[in-house]
Design an enzyme around this catalytic site. Structure first.
Site, short mmCIF file in Angstrom:
data_model
loop_
_atom_site.label_atom_id
_atom_site.label_comp_id
_atom_site.label_asym_id
_atom_site.label_seq_id
_atom_site.Cartn_x
_atom_site.Cartn_y
_atom_site.Cartn_z
CB SER A 72 77.26 -15.15 71.57
OG SER A 72 78.22 -16.13 71.90
CG HIS B 265 76.51 -20.27 70.20
ND1 HIS B 265 77.62 -20.27 69.39
CD2 HIS B 265 76.45 -19.03 70.74
CE1 HIS B 265 78.20 -19.08 69.43
NE2 HIS B 265 77.52 -18.32 70.25
CG ASP C 51 77.84 -23.38 67.73
OD1 ASP C 51 78.46 -23.57 68.80
OD2 ASP C 51 77.05 -22.43 67.57
#
Ligand code: NAG
Ligand code: NAG
Ligand code: NAG
Ligand code: NAG
Ligand code: NAG
Ligand code: NAG
Ligand code: NAG
Length: 510
Positions: free
Chosen positions: A236, A479, A476
């Site tokens: 990702s 990311h 998070d």
């Protein structure tokens, strides 16, 4: 149910006993006690009762062996894949993960084990050496840089300037797009949408010590890549990068999305420039399979010496392959070589040798590079984008760990966690092996080393601004917000590609 790290492994769950990095200059408001490391080692399992790995890696292995592909491609029916119809497709994978991801794996063990030295990698070559084609010097008409106004003439000696050692310096002109000028930002990386209050984290650019790194110029970039193709291979974060590229280019034009429905891979075409970009979902780079097709939290089987056909059969004609991998290797995994179970990471079988992830990490990169070298018609450039650390502080990922800083570190304020540094070393080592081997076939392998730069950006993650407060999602810190620090990855990419296209490509890679 946690939704957040849907497409990263739940490695953080195994993080404990965080290590205090040398945060020398952190007189910042947080008390030292709460600053638990920039990404504490997620593999600090309790090594107590775990047998030491005894990898028998000295035995020669087949250099290039194609797996018999008898499994469905991982991507084909995996539940976290989303159909693709921009703009909505681009932000949809989180939702599916909601139904599939149980992050409550409580396995906590592993043993540090030195990665074994490697045997001869050169046997079994099947490709024919490629004659270098005559130098293709594509002249790019100078376009004024609308973005940064950085004087290109200040670019240092290309032969010696190390792009990757430097520091973040203020750039009041950034960002170069917003969530309203670029439709493609994934929801959970659309930090402004979720109310991130500070914007200073957007206003930095990377300054290599010895030269300037020009800000991405979409017009110029599109000219340089006219008629070319780029394949991102990885997880990702590879997609995060690809979306940053798309957003930066959206100042000029949007691509046509030619992705197939129900495919984790993405394919975009910039018709006007005969330029295309694809993302091949390959978080492990090598062939992998789930042990439980319906449960992504169960261990994966990694066939460390087998190519992942999902991408290796499709990248042959691409001009650039940008390869990266990272967090998935923290997950519980079973390791196979020659179709034989040789060990595992964080698995429950007591009779199976326990390895650390640097074992699988090393093998996976070696096999991936070998796969590329084996592609007889591949003439492109392979670029290794190195590991980008995450930045949980004050706790592990699922126990309140967060990343709340609002400015970058100076480089004297942090050090790379040991295990990240190990993984980085493994990447550099494997890259050198590939460079050496690839050069026999006229193939170029290049370094795209973001590790230092990104270790300095604890401020660039979504934290709690990748979801609504009402959603039960962990922070998070893996990311990167878009816009955000990884927009600089495309500054690097532009420079790397420019160097290749002008064949002034012999720059330092360490
Ligand atoms: C770290 O570097 C910055 C900028 O170079 C400097 O101002 C600061 O004093 C340094 N801090 C330490 C603890 O060395
Ligand atoms: C792989 O396994 C097969 C049979 O299981 C064996 O015959 C072969 O020698 C093995 N190859 C290597 C390279 O270990
Ligand atoms: C998760 O782990 C905790 C503690 O180990 C346990 O109490 C809980 O039931 C687990 N939840 C699930 C969904 O397995
Ligand atoms: C692999 O991991 C262990 C423990 O984490 C470490 O000591 C070793 O140096 C690592 N790196 C390599 C390249 O083997
Ligand atoms: C963009 O961010 C703003 C806040 O800056 C937010 O109000 C808006 O909903 C976001 N728009 C989209 C399309 O994400
Ligand atoms: C992109 O270009 C590559 C290399 O020419 C080609 O193999 C691939 O099919 C193209 N992809 C799309 C979606 O056009
Ligand atoms: C490990 O032990 C289990 C149970 O005794 C057995 O079923 C399995 O085949 C063993 N695995 C290996 C690799 O020896």
């Amino acid at each position: 149910m946690n939704l957040q790290m849907f497409d990263l492994p739940a490695h953080q769950r195994r993080r404990k006993a965080p290590k205090v990095a040398s945060l020398v200059a952190l007189s910042i408001a947080l008390s030292v006690a709460t600053i638990i490391c920039v990404y504490s080692p997620s593999l600090l399992y309790n090594p107590g009762n775990v047998p030491q790995a005894v990898p028998s890696s000295d035995s020669p292995r087949e250099s290039i062996r194609r797996p018999e592909k008898d499994d469905e491609p991982e991507a084909a029916n995996s539940p976290e894949i989303e159909p693709s119809e921009p703009p909505s497709s681009i932000k949809s994978d989180l939702i599916v993960a909601q139904t599939t991801l149980d992050r409550n794996n409580s396995e906590r063990r592993s043993a540090p084990s030195p990665s074994p030295s490697q045997g001869d990698e050169n046997e079994g070559r099947t490709r024919i050496p490629i004659q270098r084609s005559p130098e293709q010097t594509k002249r790019v008409s100078p376009v004024p840089n609308p973005a940064g106004g950085i004087d290109h003439s200040k670019l240092g000696d290309k032969e010696s300037c190390d792009l990757f050692t430097g520091e973040w310096v203020p750039n009041p002109e950034a960002p170069y797009y917003t969530n309203s000028t670029c439709y493609g930002i994934y929801d959970h990386q659309n930090c402004m949408k979720y109310g991130r209050p500070d914007t200073n984290f957007l206003k930095w650019r990377w300054k290599p010590d010895g030269c300037e790194l020009p800000i991405f110029d979409p017009h110029q970039f599109l000219e340089v890549v006219r008629g070319k193709s780029i394949a991102f291979v990885g997880d990702s974060l590879a997609r995060n990068h690809m979306l940053s590229l798309m957003c930066l280019l959206s100042r000029v034009l949007y691509p046509l999305d030619v992705s197939t429905a129900n495919d984790e891979n993405r394919r975009w075409v910039y018709r006007e420039y005969n330029f295309n970009v694809s993302m091949f979902w390959a978080p492990y780079l090598v062939r992998s399979e789930r042990t439980d097709p319906n449960d992504i939290t169960r261990p994966f089987n990694l066939y460390l010496d087998e190519f992942d056909d999902g991408w290796t059969t499709k990248v042959q004609a691409y001009d650039y392959i940008i390869i990266s991998a990272g967090q998935w290797f923290f997950r519980p995994t079973n390791f196979y070589e020659n179709r034989t179970l040789i060990g595992c990471l964080a698995c429950k079988q007591d009779n199976v040798t326990q390895f650390t992830m640097n074992f699988s990490y090393e093998r996976a990169f070696r096999t991936a590079f070998r796969a590329i070298i084996s592609l007889a018609n591949f003439k492109g450039v392979t670029i290794l984008r190195t590991i980008a650390p995450s930045h949980f502080e004050g706790g592990v990922w699922d126990q309140g760990g967060d990343c709340v800083r609002t400015r970058p570190f100076n480089r004297n304020e942090t050090v790379l966690a040991d295990y990240n540094s190990e993984l980085h070393k493994i990447q550099l080592k494997e890259l050198r092996i590939a460079q050496e081997e690839g050069s026999k076939w006229g193939l170029r392998f290049r370094l795209f080393d973001v590790t230092q730069a990104m270790s300095l950006r604890p401020d660039g993650h979504p934290s709690k601004y990748g979801h609504w407060p009402t959603e039960k999602v962990t922070n998070d810190c893996e990311h990167w917000c878009l816009p955000g620090p990884i927009d600089a990855w495309n500054d690097f990419l532009q420079e790397l590609i420019k160097r290749e296209e002008t064949k002034k490509s012999s720059y330092r890679y360490t």
